[in-house]
Design a protein around this motif. Structure first.
Motif, PDB file in Angstrom:
ATOM      1  N   SER A  50      32.918  64.237   2.387  1.00 30.09           N
ATOM      2  CA  SER A  50      32.801  65.053   3.600  1.00 30.09           C
ATOM      3  C   SER A  50      33.296  64.294   4.823  1.00 30.09           C
ATOM      4  O   SER A  50      33.467  63.069   4.813  1.00 30.09           O
ATOM      5  N   TYR A  51      33.470  65.043   5.916  1.00 25.75           N
ATOM      6  CA  TYR A  51      33.858  64.411   7.175  1.00 25.75           C
ATOM      7  C   TYR A  51      32.762  63.444   7.645  1.00 25.75           C
ATOM      8  O   TYR A  51      33.068  62.351   8.139  1.00 25.75           O
ATOM      9  N   ARG A  52      31.524  63.836   7.479  1.00 25.42           N
ATOM     10  CA  ARG A  52      30.431  62.939   7.875  1.00 25.42           C
ATOM     11  C   ARG A  52      30.452  61.675   7.028  1.00 25.42           C
ATOM     12  O   ARG A  52      30.294  60.556   7.553  1.00 25.42           O
ATOM     13  N   GLY A  53      30.668  61.833   5.725  1.00 22.35           N
ATOM     14  CA  GLY A  53      30.709  60.673   4.858  1.00 22.35           C
ATOM     15  C   GLY A  53      31.889  59.768   5.162  1.00 22.35           C
ATOM     16  O   GLY A  53      31.756  58.530   5.184  1.00 22.35           O
ATOM     17  N   LEU A  54      33.057  60.356   5.413  1.00 19.08           N
ATOM     18  CA  LEU A  54      34.241  59.570   5.740  1.00 19.08           C
ATOM     19  C   LEU A  54      34.037  58.816   7.047  1.00 19.08           C
ATOM     20  O   LEU A  54      34.383  57.628   7.161  1.00 19.08           O
ATOM     21  N   SER A  55      33.456  59.485   8.027  1.00 21.54           N
ATOM     22  CA  SER A  55      33.232  58.839   9.319  1.00 21.54           C
ATOM     23  C   SER A  55      32.248  57.686   9.193  1.00 21.54           C
ATOM     24  O   SER A  55      32.431  56.626   9.808  1.00 21.54           O
ATOM     25  N   ALA A  56      31.219  57.863   8.375  1.00 21.17           N
ATOM     26  CA  ALA A  56      30.241  56.788   8.191  1.00 21.17           C
ATOM     27  C   ALA A  56      30.882  55.571   7.531  1.00 21.17           C
ATOM     28  O   ALA A  56      30.588  54.421   7.884  1.00 21.17           O
ATOM     29  N   LEU A  57      31.745  55.802   6.569  1.00 23.53           N
ATOM     30  CA  LEU A  57      32.446  54.688   5.926  1.00 23.53           C
ATOM     31  C   LEU A  57      33.334  53.949   6.918  1.00 23.53           C
ATOM     32  O   LEU A  57      33.392  52.709   6.927  1.00 23.53           O
ATOM     33  N   ALA A  58      34.041  54.700   7.766  1.00 21.60           N
ATOM     34  CA  ALA A  58      34.894  54.073   8.777  1.00 21.60           C
ATOM     35  C   ALA A  58      34.059  53.253   9.753  1.00 21.60           C
ATOM     36  O   ALA A  58      34.454  52.139  10.150  1.00 21.60           O
ATOM     37  N   ASP A  59      32.890  53.766  10.131  1.00 22.50           N
ATOM     38  CA  ASP A  59      31.997  53.006  11.021  1.00 22.50           C
ATOM     39  C   ASP A  59      31.531  51.717  10.342  1.00 22.50           C
ATOM     40  O   ASP A  59      31.403  50.670  10.995  1.00 22.50           O
ATOM     41  N   GLY A  60      31.300  51.791   9.032  1.00 22.20           N
ATOM     42  CA  GLY A  60      30.893  50.594   8.306  1.00 22.20           C
ATOM     43  C   GLY A  60      31.959  49.519   8.324  1.00 22.20           C
ATOM     44  O   GLY A  60      31.668  48.327   8.497  1.00 22.20           O
ATOM     45  N   VAL A  61      33.207  49.913   8.149  1.00 19.77           N
ATOM     46  CA  VAL A  61      34.311  48.951   8.219  1.00 19.77           C
ATOM     47  C   VAL A  61      34.417  48.360   9.615  1.00 19.77           C
ATOM     48  O   VAL A  61      34.555  47.139   9.795  1.00 19.77           O
TER      49      VAL A  61
END
Length: 536
Positions: A50-61
């Motif tokens: 999902s967009y929320r999941g993708l955004s969270a992964l990007a924030d983690g990086v």
């Protein structure tokens, strides 16, 4: 009243492009308004992220890059196939304020090293690479900077986990063209060429935003749309058109299981994601056309709205044949790395005429055709194409002389030849540097190739210069015949004589099994010249 930089207004057709300012906020609107909508479909099991999941992964990086000693505006390399790792690394590094340089994962490590050094990147993010590709190692033994592996695992339920532990110790700032970058920059893309000569094109977040908005407006991309990533993300075609425009518009991108185009699974992927469009180079369109009789799922066709072609000229015969097969318009587009990909495109039905043989009208930029004297050419007269607008880069990194020659008073001198008609539609006729000089007659290999490819039974064609003691150069050609066809050289040459000037007809015609292409799907003219003109 001035419009804020983050705003967007409806165009004449009522479409509102996404309001983005660059890579950093590319997902923001979707995360706010449609957090659980699918952004990516990944792995062989076609799991949704999902967009929320993708955004969270990007924030983690982004968070983990904060402890590495990197500063905002520093350059970082990215080596990965078309996978979730590429997308997460790109967006995460951008959120950390870094300038990302995607690198071709199939390059030998010596060439990767040369590009990393030339840029002055301080580290390299390593995602999944295609099977058989040389892979940099995390101990830095194959590259002159630290290599930080990054992995994304997505469960069948859509839960995603990030494995990324870069630690401290980015390479020191030690020369390279990165000294010319700033926090306004988003990307550095390498043009086609050898590692020593490949040009480095810096693109700002404003360039990215303008490109994405133009692409979305041209094709009215939105949440209803989905596509399969056919072209590599380390080039502008796949990066801007397939990935960034789709995500900014709220659509979905399926990344193939092995991170690159596979003809055998393409239509299964298209059906799985419910694709409404796809974009590819002409060489891939030719492959799909050749295999369509036995593979195209006419009874289970996905809900296509249109298909797009770019990176090289598309033969009109192929264009018409694919349109008949797919039942939707196939739109030709034109652009280059220095213009953040697209500069012109044929319009969607209802937005203008379809003129096959052209690449449509300018999209978000100005295009003018310039003659030898420097003046604008009238409609129908060939000249060099110049482009100006918000997607055009400021120049090349580390090459002031080439920048001064190519970028003139805000205009990009493309080196492409073409003409505009009375309606503002652009037709390409070749590259200035590709012209064959046969006794003073200037011959466009692209024009001869177009005629050759129109001959019944011919699948592909490449035209090259043959050295000649009398004329200086003669015309050579290599052609690939479609599977199951038996057309011969004599028949092809007769076809050419009816459609070309006498000096344009190939002096030598070779029947070959395949032609070499670059990673972005364009004919590799250097390889063609070396392979077929040698020994002439």
């Amino acid at each position: 009243m001035a419009v804020p930089a983050t705003a967007s207004v409806r165009d004449a057709n009522g479409y509102r492009p996404p309001a983005v300012t660059g890579l950093v906020d590319l997902l923001d609107a979707q995360v706010r308004e449609r957090p659980y909508a699918r952004a990516l479909v990944v792995t062989g099991e076609r799991v949704q992220l999902s967009y929320r999941g993708l955004s969270a992964l990007a924030d983690g990086v982004a968070a983990r890059l904060g402890g590495t000693g990197l500063s905002r505006g520093d350059a970082i390399g990215l080596v990965s196939a078309n996978t979730a790792e590429f997308v997460v690394a790109l967006l995460g590094a951008a959120r950390a304020g870094l300038v990302v340089a995607p690198l071709d994962p199939s390059l030998p490590t010596t060439q990767l090293s040369a590009r990393v050094r030339a840029l002055g990147a301080r580290a390299v993010l390593l995602g999944r690479v295609p099977a058989g590709a040389p892979s940099p190692t995390s101990d830095g033994s194959t590259l002159p900077v630290p290599v930080w592996p990054l992995r994304v695992d997505v469960s069948r339920a859509g839960a995603a986990a990030l494995t990324f532990a870069p630690g401290a110790g980015a390479a020191p700032r030690d020369g390279g063209a990165a000294s010319e970058l700033s926090t306004r920059d988003a990307l550095v893309l390498f043009t086609a060429g050898t590692s020593e000569r490949a040009k480095m094109v810096p693109l700002t977040h404003a360039n990215v935003a303008a490109s994405v908005q133009s692409l979305c407006a041209t094709y009215e991309l939105g949440p209803r749309d989905a596509t399969v990533a056919v072209m590599p993300f380390f080039h502008g075609h796949g990066l801007f058109a397939a990935l960034l425009a789709s995500l900014a518009g709220g659509g979905c991108v399926l990344v193939p299981e092995r991170g690159r185009f596979a003809a055998g699974s393409f239509w299964d992927d298209m059906r799985a994601v419910g694709a409404t469009w796809f974009t590819a180079a002409p060489a891939i369109h030719e492959i799909l056309l050749d295999r369509s009789e036995r593979e195209y799922p006419a009874a289970q066709v996905p809900p296509l709205r249109f298909v797009r072609s770019g990176s090289a000229p598309l033969n009109p015969a192929t264009q018409r044949a694919l349109e008949r097969t797919l039942g939707v318009p196939l739109l030709s587009a034109y652009g280059m790395t220095e213009s953040s990909h697209q500069a012109a495109s044929e319009p969607l039905p209802g937005r203008g005429k379809l003129k096959h043989g052209s690449v449509g009208r300018p999209t978000g930029v100005e295009v003018r055709v310039v003659g030898r004297g420097g003046g604008a050419c009238p409609p129908g007269v060939e000249g060099e194409l110049w482009v100006r607008g918000p997607t055009v880069a400021r120049g090349y990194l580390g090459d002031r002389e080439l920048t001064a020659h190519t970028f003139v008073d805000g205009w990009l001198r493309t080196g492409d030849l073409g003409a505009l008609d009375e309606d503002g539609y652009l037709s390409l006729t070749g590259r200035i540097n590709n012209l064959i000089n046969r006794g003073g007659e200037k011959i466009s290999p692209e024009h001869v190739e177009d005629v050759l490819a129109g001959c019944p039974g011919v699948s592909e064609a490449a035209v090259f210069a043959l050295p000649d003691a009398v004329y200086g150069q003669r015309v050579g050609a290599a052609v690939v015949v479609r599977e199951g066809e038996s057309v011969g050289a004599d028949e092809i040459l007769r076809y050419c004589r009816d459609r070309l000037a006498a000096f344009e007809v190939p002096d030598r015609l070779d029947m070959v099994g395949s032609l070499p292409y670059t990673a972005k799907g364009a004919l590799d003219r250097k390889a063609v010249q070396a392979r077929f003109a040698a020994g002439s």
